[in-house]
Motif scaffolding. Structure first.
Motif, PDB file in Angstrom:
ATOM      1  N   CYS A   1       0.863  -1.184   0.000  1.00  0.00           N
ATOM      2  CA  CYS A   1       0.000   0.000   0.000  1.00  0.00           C
ATOM      3  C   CYS A   1       0.897   1.232   0.000  1.00  0.00           C
ATOM      4  O   CYS A   1       0.779   2.092  -0.862  1.00  0.00           O
ATOM      5  CB  CYS A   1      -0.893  -0.017   1.236  1.00  0.00           C
TER       6      CYS A   1
ATOM      7  N   GLU B   1      -2.366  -5.396  -3.690  1.00  0.00           N
ATOM      8  CA  GLU B   1      -1.439  -5.056  -2.605  1.00  0.00           C
ATOM      9  C   GLU B   1      -0.767  -6.323  -2.054  1.00  0.00           C
ATOM     10  O   GLU B   1      -1.450  -7.293  -1.691  1.00  0.00           O
ATOM     11  CB  GLU B   1      -2.172  -4.298  -1.493  1.00  0.00           C
TER      12      GLU B   1
ATOM     13  N   ASP C   1      -2.988  -0.791   5.388  1.00  0.00           N
ATOM     14  CA  ASP C   1      -3.674  -1.836   4.616  1.00  0.00           C
ATOM     15  C   ASP C   1      -3.056  -3.233   4.711  1.00  0.00           C
ATOM     16  O   ASP C   1      -3.149  -4.030   3.757  1.00  0.00           O
ATOM     17  CB  ASP C   1      -3.821  -1.412   3.147  1.00  0.00           C
TER      18      ASP C   1
ATOM     19  N   GLN D   1      -5.401  -6.364   4.015  1.00  0.00           N
ATOM     20  CA  GLN D   1      -5.773  -6.735   2.643  1.00  0.00           C
ATOM     21  C   GLN D   1      -4.549  -7.062   1.780  1.00  0.00           C
ATOM     22  O   GLN D   1      -4.697  -7.332   0.592  1.00  0.00           O
ATOM     23  CB  GLN D   1      -6.587  -5.606   1.990  1.00  0.00           C
TER      24      GLN D   1
HETATM   25 MN    MN Z   1      -3.938   0.777   0.202  1.00  0.00          MN
END
Ligand code: MN
Ligand code: PEP
Length: 352
Positions: free
Chosen positions: A104, A300, A311, A314
């Motif tokens: 990210c 990502e 992040d 994820q």
């Molecule tokens: Mn991100």
């Protein structure tokens, strides 16, 4: 208004028509296609007096475009746009799917290198990562700024990956344009019209993410802003929209892919990371995105997601990305499209 040139129209005839349009006080956008060139006219308040244009040598017809977007429309360019990157064989919008992957945010040189190496090996073409992070909280990690861009440029030199990274304002756009191969405009800035215009004056392709609650028309109009300033190298990105559903961070709207493809010649890629916000849903939605006909993926990945500054939930582990690539390669083949093979040569030692 749109001027469709005859298939055999010469460069000189096209140039004369463009000059004529500009002399009338409008802007001419020459869009070469596989069969013929079309010239989009913008900057007109009302109807353009088409009589003289219609009579010019090489002109086939002058047609009114009824849709609010013109340059993004298939009316102007019936065949798909294929975006190219100088000095690189990578394209977006052709038979080859583009795979963009990375963290990210760029957090350090070590993190960027440790993440990029397995991505290059697995067959990605682009390294993604934010140096300027638009965060919900002002107290969250905001990105490394220019130092982050310098690290990305080093990643490009070391691993041969192209670089895509977000610009959040004029100042960062100047720097992103200098260091990166592609300028990302994030979801929160999809309707930042002055930033879109600035991106339209940039010399690098733009990755335009769909706004958090943008309709298809608003999304296409944002691309039109960029193109109206003369930058025709725009790639759209579906990254999920806000709905009542709370089992995912956003609702990934895969139906927008064929909807865009019907109306526009621009390529569209899918971001299942922000689209779901959950690591365990990224691979299934990546498979679906390729199956639905997306021109690529932006994913990502972090070498140590549990310690990511943004992040992490994820972000895939590199091994999960390897598995994803094996799966999407097979799905792409069904559609007659290619995902690059693993095994891109990567120098053996990673310098620290
Ligand atoms: Mn991100
Ligand atoms: C990102 O790509 O890291 C990002 C912030 O995406 P979006 O603008 O889609 O939220």
């Amino acid at each position: 208004m749109l001027i469709v040139m005859q298939a055999q129209a010469t460069e000189e005839q096209i140039r004369r028509v463009c000059d004529k349009v500009e002399s009338l006080g409008y802007r001419a956008h020459s869009m070469p296609g596989a069969q013929r060139t079309a010239i989009g006219i913008t900057g007109n308040k009302g109807e353009v007096e088409s009589g003289t244009l219609e009579e010019m040598p090489g002109v086939q017809e002058v047609i009114r475009v009824s849709k609010p977007y013109k340059l993004v429309s298939r009316d102007v360019k019936p065949d798909n746009s294929v975006i190219k990157f100088p000095g690189s064989p990578v394209t977006i919008g052709g038979a080859d799917l583009v795979i963009m992957a990375g963290p990210c945010g760029i957090e350090s040189r070590e993190q960027a290198f440790a993440t990029a190496e397995p991505l290059a090996r697995a067959g990605a073409q682009f390294f993604r990562g934010g140096a300027y992070k638009p965060r919900t909280s002002p107290y969250s990690f905001q990105g490394m700024g220019e130092d982050g861009l310098k690290i990305m440029a080093e990643v490009r030199d070391r691993f041969g990956l192209l670089i895509v990274t977000e610009a959040v304002d004029y100042e960062s756009l100047d720097l992103v344009e200098k260091y990166a191969d592609m300028i990302q405009i994030g979801a929160r800035n999809m309707q930042n019209f002055s930033l879109l215009k600035r991106a339209g004056r940039a010399r690098k392709p733009v990755l335009l993410k769909r706004g958090i609650a943008a309709t298809l028309e608003e999304f296409l109009m944002a691309a039109e802003y960029i193109m109206s300033e003369g930058n025709y190298n725009v790639v759209l990105c579906e990254r999920g929209v806000r709905t009542f559903a709370d089992h995912t961070r956003n609702t990934l709207d895969l139906s927008v892919v064929p909807a865009v493809q019907r109306l526009s010649h621009l390529p569209i890629v899918v971001d299942p990371s922000h689209g779901t916000g959950k690591r365990n849903k990224v691979t299934p939605l990546s498979r679906a995105a390729v199956a639905v006909g997306a021109d690529g993926l932006i994913i990502e990945v972090h070498h140590d997601p549990d310690r990511a500054l943004s992040d992490g939930m994820q972000s895939l582990y590199p091994e999960q990305f390897d598995a994803l690539m094996v799966q999407v390669r097979q799905i792409a083949a069904v559609l007659g499209r290619n995902v690059a093979e693993a095994g891109t040569p990567v120098p053996a030692t990673v310098s620290k």
